[in-house]
Design a protein around this motif. Sequence first.
Motif, PDB file in Angstrom:
ATOM      1  N   VAL A  60     -12.682  46.034  64.832  1.00 55.44           N
ATOM      2  CA  VAL A  60     -12.779  47.123  65.783  1.00 55.44           C
ATOM      3  C   VAL A  60     -12.018  48.345  65.309  1.00 55.44           C
ATOM      4  O   VAL A  60     -12.069  49.394  65.922  1.00 55.44           O
ATOM      5  N   GLY A  61     -11.322  48.208  64.206  1.00 58.06           N
ATOM      6  CA  GLY A  61     -10.591  49.348  63.696  1.00 58.06           C
ATOM      7  C   GLY A  61     -11.373  50.166  62.705  1.00 58.06           C
ATOM      8  O   GLY A  61     -10.802  50.948  61.954  1.00 58.06           O
ATOM      9  N   ALA A  62     -12.668  49.998  62.705  1.00 57.15           N
ATOM     10  CA  ALA A  62     -13.504  50.708  61.740  1.00 57.15           C
ATOM     11  C   ALA A  62     -13.367  52.215  61.849  1.00 57.15           C
ATOM     12  O   ALA A  62     -13.608  52.931  60.890  1.00 57.15           O
ATOM     13  N   TYR A  63     -13.012  52.691  62.995  1.00 55.71           N
ATOM     14  CA  TYR A  63     -12.824  54.131  63.147  1.00 55.71           C
ATOM     15  C   TYR A  63     -11.864  54.684  62.103  1.00 55.71           C
ATOM     16  O   TYR A  63     -12.044  55.761  61.558  1.00 55.71           O
ATOM     17  N   ALA A  64     -10.835  53.896  61.836  1.00 54.60           N
ATOM     18  CA  ALA A  64      -9.808  54.370  60.912  1.00 54.60           C
ATOM     19  C   ALA A  64     -10.360  54.524  59.503  1.00 54.60           C
ATOM     20  O   ALA A  64      -9.914  55.374  58.742  1.00 54.60           O
ATOM     21  N   LEU A  65     -11.324  53.704  59.172  1.00 52.95           N
ATOM     22  CA  LEU A  65     -11.879  53.754  57.830  1.00 52.95           C
ATOM     23  C   LEU A  65     -12.980  54.785  57.688  1.00 52.95           C
ATOM     24  O   LEU A  65     -13.289  55.232  56.603  1.00 52.95           O
ATOM     25  N   PHE A  66     -13.604  55.106  58.772  1.00 54.78           N
ATOM     26  CA  PHE A  66     -14.730  56.037  58.720  1.00 54.78           C
ATOM     27  C   PHE A  66     -14.504  57.192  59.680  1.00 54.78           C
ATOM     28  O   PHE A  66     -15.270  57.381  60.612  1.00 54.78           O
ATOM     29  N   ALA A 189     -21.120  50.868  64.891  1.00 55.16           N
ATOM     30  CA  ALA A 189     -20.742  49.573  65.455  1.00 55.16           C
ATOM     31  C   ALA A 189     -19.313  49.603  65.989  1.00 55.16           C
ATOM     32  O   ALA A 189     -19.007  49.014  67.033  1.00 55.16           O
ATOM     33  N   ALA A 190     -18.455  50.293  65.272  1.00 55.72           N
ATOM     34  CA  ALA A 190     -17.072  50.400  65.734  1.00 55.72           C
ATOM     35  C   ALA A 190     -17.009  51.192  67.041  1.00 55.72           C
ATOM     36  O   ALA A 190     -16.251  50.838  67.958  1.00 55.72           O
ATOM     37  N   ALA A 191     -17.809  52.246  67.108  1.00 56.67           N
ATOM     38  CA  ALA A 191     -17.854  53.020  68.348  1.00 56.67           C
ATOM     39  C   ALA A 191     -18.363  52.170  69.497  1.00 56.67           C
ATOM     40  O   ALA A 191     -17.842  52.213  70.620  1.00 56.67           O
ATOM     41  N   ASP A 204     -18.157  42.703  66.547  1.00 55.34           N
ATOM     42  CA  ASP A 204     -17.295  42.451  65.392  1.00 55.34           C
ATOM     43  C   ASP A 204     -17.939  43.100  64.172  1.00 55.34           C
ATOM     44  O   ASP A 204     -19.114  42.858  63.888  1.00 55.34           O
ATOM     45  N   VAL A 205     -17.199  43.922  63.486  1.00 53.00           N
ATOM     46  CA  VAL A 205     -17.737  44.627  62.322  1.00 53.00           C
ATOM     47  C   VAL A 205     -16.918  44.251  61.091  1.00 53.00           C
ATOM     48  O   VAL A 205     -15.694  44.368  61.109  1.00 53.00           O
ATOM     49  N   VAL A 206     -17.586  43.814  60.086  1.00 51.82           N
ATOM     50  CA  VAL A 206     -16.895  43.436  58.849  1.00 51.82           C
ATOM     51  C   VAL A 206     -17.565  44.140  57.692  1.00 51.82           C
ATOM     52  O   VAL A 206     -18.790  44.145  57.572  1.00 51.82           O
ATOM     53  N   ARG A 207     -16.747  44.732  56.863  1.00 56.39           N
ATOM     54  CA  ARG A 207     -17.286  45.388  55.677  1.00 56.39           C
ATOM     55  C   ARG A 207     -17.128  44.441  54.493  1.00 56.39           C
ATOM     56  O   ARG A 207     -16.049  43.879  54.281  1.00 56.39           O
ATOM     57  N   LEU A 208     -18.173  44.280  53.753  1.00 54.16           N
ATOM     58  CA  LEU A 208     -18.185  43.341  52.633  1.00 54.16           C
ATOM     59  C   LEU A 208     -18.525  44.077  51.361  1.00 54.16           C
ATOM     60  O   LEU A 208     -19.093  45.161  51.391  1.00 54.16           O
ATOM     61  N   GLY A 209     -18.157  43.473  50.276  1.00 54.81           N
ATOM     62  CA  GLY A 209     -18.507  44.084  49.005  1.00 54.81           C
ATOM     63  C   GLY A 209     -18.883  43.045  47.976  1.00 54.81           C
ATOM     64  O   GLY A 209     -18.697  41.846  48.183  1.00 54.81           O
ATOM     65  N   VAL A 220     -22.499  43.174  61.302  1.00 49.01           N
ATOM     66  CA  VAL A 220     -22.194  43.493  62.697  1.00 49.01           C
ATOM     67  C   VAL A 220     -22.634  42.314  63.549  1.00 49.01           C
ATOM     68  O   VAL A 220     -23.803  41.894  63.488  1.00 49.01           O
ATOM     69  N   ARG A 221     -21.711  41.788  64.321  1.00 47.51           N
ATOM     70  CA  ARG A 221     -22.028  40.623  65.149  1.00 47.51           C
ATOM     71  C   ARG A 221     -21.755  40.981  66.607  1.00 47.51           C
ATOM     72  O   ARG A 221     -20.640  41.358  66.972  1.00 47.51           O
ATOM     73  N   VAL A 222     -22.777  40.865  67.421  1.00 46.36           N
ATOM     74  CA  VAL A 222     -22.671  41.232  68.831  1.00 46.36           C
ATOM     75  C   VAL A 222     -22.724  39.967  69.679  1.00 46.36           C
ATOM     76  O   VAL A 222     -23.664  39.163  69.545  1.00 46.36           O
ATOM     77  N   THR A 223     -21.726  39.783  70.528  1.00 45.28           N
ATOM     78  CA  THR A 223     -21.733  38.665  71.476  1.00 45.28           C
ATOM     79  C   THR A 223     -21.626  39.230  72.885  1.00 45.28           C
ATOM     80  O   THR A 223     -20.908  40.207  73.124  1.00 45.28           O
ATOM     81  N   VAL A 224     -22.342  38.614  73.766  1.00 44.54           N
ATOM     82  CA  VAL A 224     -22.330  39.073  75.159  1.00 44.54           C
ATOM     83  C   VAL A 224     -21.376  38.229  75.985  1.00 44.54           C
ATOM     84  O   VAL A 224     -20.676  38.721  76.855  1.00 44.54           O
ATOM     85  N   ASP A 225     -21.378  36.972  75.686  1.00 42.53           N
ATOM     86  CA  ASP A 225     -20.524  36.036  76.425  1.00 42.53           C
ATOM     87  C   ASP A 225     -19.812  35.170  75.396  1.00 42.53           C
ATOM     88  O   ASP A 225     -20.441  34.348  74.732  1.00 42.53           O
TER      89      ASP A 225
END
Lengths: 267, 183
Positions: A60-66, A189-191, A204-209, A220-225
């Motif tokens: 969730v801290g993707a804002y900091a990277l982008f 996704a972070a937003a 949940d956002v994960v950057r991979l390389g 990007v993984r989205v869960t509702v419950d």
Amino acid sequence: MSEELRSMLARGARAEAARFDGEHVGGETTVYERAIAPRRTARRLIEIAGAFVVIGAVGVGAYALFPGMGAQQPVTGSSDGASSTSSAPTPPGDQRSDGAAWTVDGINIDARSSAMPLSTFAGPALSASQSCLALAAFASLDGLGELGASAATHLGAFVGENGVNDVTTRSFDTDASAQQYLDAAASQAAACSGELAGTDASVDVVRLGLLGIPGTAVRVRVTVDALSGAAWTMWLYADGSEAVSVVVEPGAADSALAIVTSMVLGP
Amino acid sequence: MRAWHGILDTLIRERRGALVGFAFMLTGDRPTAEDLVHDAIIRTFSRARRLDDVPSAEAYVRRAITTQFINGRRSRATARAKQHLLVPRDAPPADAHAGEADEVARVLRVLTPRQRACVVLRYLEDLSIDQTAERLSVTSGAVKRHVHDAMQRLRGELGGMVDDAPDGFDGRTTVIARRSGAR
């Protein structure tokens, strides 16, 4: 006799060429490009990548990277999921265009199948967040045409017992454009994650390389419950100017890595 | 647009017919020939090799066509499954060219696939015996034998048209065994 045989063969080949050319006056290059582009992409990826390696977790801290990309949204007429991805001309039947069955984990790709749209899975929970709703466009590699890119090509989906893995590709004009697209997706996704704070839904956002190469991926993984454990997952992967999207339906086995590997190794 | 796009476009527009003609001489079957070309183009351009110009790309495609033909990697059923990408197959040949090509194909049909491949590579592609052998992954002796046998068969098919030894074969025939009903 040799010269006569040469003459006969040349005559026959010329006649057949003339017949064929007479029947194919229209350009069919697009059909070939749609079959070739994803294969070239996949082959290049595998040539230089042994494995996916997580090089950084964005969460969730993707804002900091982008920074500064949070407001960027793909511009698209279709807002709902990978099933509406392809805007390129689509031949009937096998959209892989070579007609050969493409199998991953024992499952043939089905050109007519597509993943459950994000809105179907989590629509009510995400409806208050424009950032979340925009993720569907990224899943289908739509939008942000101003970066310079071809239309996305929806290859189809691998339909498993509990859901599908949906595959789409897109060629960008430059390596930077493809990376910008992935960056925008991660930022979006972070937003979305931030806008869902205080709700039962989470992103949940994960950057991979790829180890040692410039290729990168965003998951990007989205869960509702959280209790249900069901998640809608989007993989965006790019190396160079080519991008691939794999959308994994809730409940489906995540075959994203196997799919990319299969694309490279070929049928 | 990357370089391969332009080369592919030119190849499709300007050389695909010639490639189909070449493949048709190999196969004698129109749908199979078109599918061979289709597959060979995709295989050639799908690899990340450098394709600097149309002639070199076409050479790769022709090699792929030959290899696929010899290896028989595509069954007829599989090939026909791709016909939606080309033209409706139910339609009869559209023009008079088809008749002439069909006549040549009919003549070549008496040959085995390897004999036909050797003949087409030698006399249509103008490859040498050694080049033909390399292309087909066989020995030069095997190419000579296939060409010789092909000529024998074509002589029967074409009558007086085939009346001398093929080049690359010295014309002498060593009889290893011959069955005869009369002593």
